[in-house]
Scaffold this active site. Structure first.
Site, PDB file in Angstrom:
ATOM      1  N   HIS A   1      44.833  30.425  45.343  1.00 47.88           N
ATOM      2  CA  HIS A   1      44.754  31.801  45.818  1.00 47.88           C
ATOM      3  C   HIS A   1      46.072  32.152  46.495  1.00 47.88           C
ATOM      4  O   HIS A   1      46.721  31.291  47.080  1.00 47.88           O
ATOM      5  CB  HIS A   1      43.591  31.946  46.803  1.00 47.88           C
ATOM      6  CG  HIS A   1      43.479  33.296  47.447  1.00 47.88           C
ATOM      7  ND1 HIS A   1      43.229  34.441  46.733  1.00 47.88           N
ATOM      8  CD2 HIS A   1      43.599  33.681  48.748  1.00 47.88           C
ATOM      9  CE1 HIS A   1      43.179  35.472  47.557  1.00 47.88           C
ATOM     10  NE2 HIS A   1      43.411  35.048  48.785  1.00 47.88           N
TER      11      HIS A   1
ATOM     12  N   CYS B   1      43.980  38.145  42.791  1.00 49.20           N
ATOM     13  CA  CYS B   1      44.811  37.923  43.983  1.00 49.20           C
ATOM     14  C   CYS B   1      46.303  37.939  43.701  1.00 49.20           C
ATOM     15  O   CYS B   1      47.081  38.537  44.463  1.00 49.20           O
ATOM     16  CB  CYS B   1      44.417  36.627  44.676  1.00 49.20           C
ATOM     17  SG  CYS B   1      44.830  35.094  43.779  1.00 49.20           S
TER      18      CYS B   1
ATOM     19  N   ASP C   1      45.203  40.142  53.478  1.00 51.81           N
ATOM     20  CA  ASP C   1      44.734  39.793  52.136  1.00 51.81           C
ATOM     21  C   ASP C   1      44.008  40.992  51.533  1.00 51.81           C
ATOM     22  O   ASP C   1      42.996  41.447  52.071  1.00 51.81           O
ATOM     23  CB  ASP C   1      43.784  38.596  52.216  1.00 51.81           C
ATOM     24  CG  ASP C   1      43.585  37.902  50.884  1.00 51.81           C
ATOM     25  OD1 ASP C   1      43.688  38.578  49.849  1.00 51.81           O
ATOM     26  OD2 ASP C   1      43.308  36.683  50.886  1.00 51.81           O
TER      27      ASP C   1
END
Length: 251
Positions: free
Chosen positions: A105, A67, A120
């Site tokens: 995250h 991420c 995302d």
């Protein structure tokens, strides 16, 4: 950063207008072309949260990442294309329902006029299109997803995924803008801690137009139109061959 080269990396040949449709195409193309993977972590290759290093890995060397890498670099692309983007901290829910620590995250919030969207490209199997805040919902080949505000916390939201018996929380996040340096400590933790699931086993996965293709140390998992199939990986040579043929990665 070479914006046009980045766009070509994700299969787009021309600059995209800063519209919701353009944003949706960028997000979908990113997850279809850039894998979510932890191979450098498993090889003890340090990950640097610096634009040049991320660009070299993802665009020049055509790798993937996790991420902090994928959303961190995608943020820079969106800003270069004229989008207003904030990095935000998210806390991933475990199978037991507990939320992880702050900066567990990294996600993005894109503001377009009076509307805001969760974006995302670094959560593995997740939504392929922007989700409007505070109560948006989207559906694609990978499933149905929605965002809901947490009533007890102003500016706090939860991403949920539809499952057979209801909605399952994926992660909670706030709309407080963050700097990439604030994620450095958790990025290091996930690279080095034996308690991080990223250090446990190799994993690389990518969305496909009809599902998803995933390679682990021991098996291939293919999902096609909701049908999941698993095939054992019988040897290291087979693993390396699959990695090269399906992801273009050779070590």
């Amino acid at each position: 950063m070479n914006t046009l080269r980045y766009l070509r990396r994700i299969g787009i040949e021309a600059l995209q207008p800063a519209t919701l449709a353009g944003l949706a195409r960028l997000q979908e193309q990113h997850v279809l072309t850039v894998p979510f993977e932890n191979l450098d972590i498993r090889r003890a290759v340090p990950i640097e949260l610096e634009t040049g290093a991320l660009f070299d890995k993802v665009v020049v060397r055509r790798r993937g990442g996790f991420c902090y890498e994928l959303n961190g670099l995608f943020c820079e692309l969106l800003r270069a294309l004229g989008y207003a983007v904030d990095l935000v901290s998210a806390r991933v829910f475990s199978d037991s329902g507990d939320a992880g620590p702050e900066f567990d995250h990294m996600a993005l919030i894109v503001t377009m006029g009076t509307e805001r969207y969760l974006v995302d490209v670094g959560f593995g199997d997740s939504a392929r299109h922007p989700i409007r805040l505070p109560n948006g919902e989207v559906e694609d080949i990978s499933g149905r997803y929605r965002v809901r505000p947490r009533e007890a916390d102003s500016g706090c939201y939860v991403l949920e995924r539809r499952v057979d018996d209801g909605w399952k929380p994926q992660f909670r996040f706030t709309d407080q803008p963050r700097e990439i340096a604030e994620f450095a400590a958790m990025c290091t933790y996930h690279q080095t801690s034996p308690d991080s699931h990223f250090t446990q086993r190799n994993m690389i996965t990518i969305a496909t137009p009809t599902g998803r293709f995933t390679l682990t140390d021991s098996k291939v998992i293919e999902t096609e139109s909701g049908v999941r199939m698993e095939t054992p990986v019988s040897s290291h040579e087979e693993y390396e061959r699959t990695l090269a043929e399906r992801f273009g990665i050779r070590f």
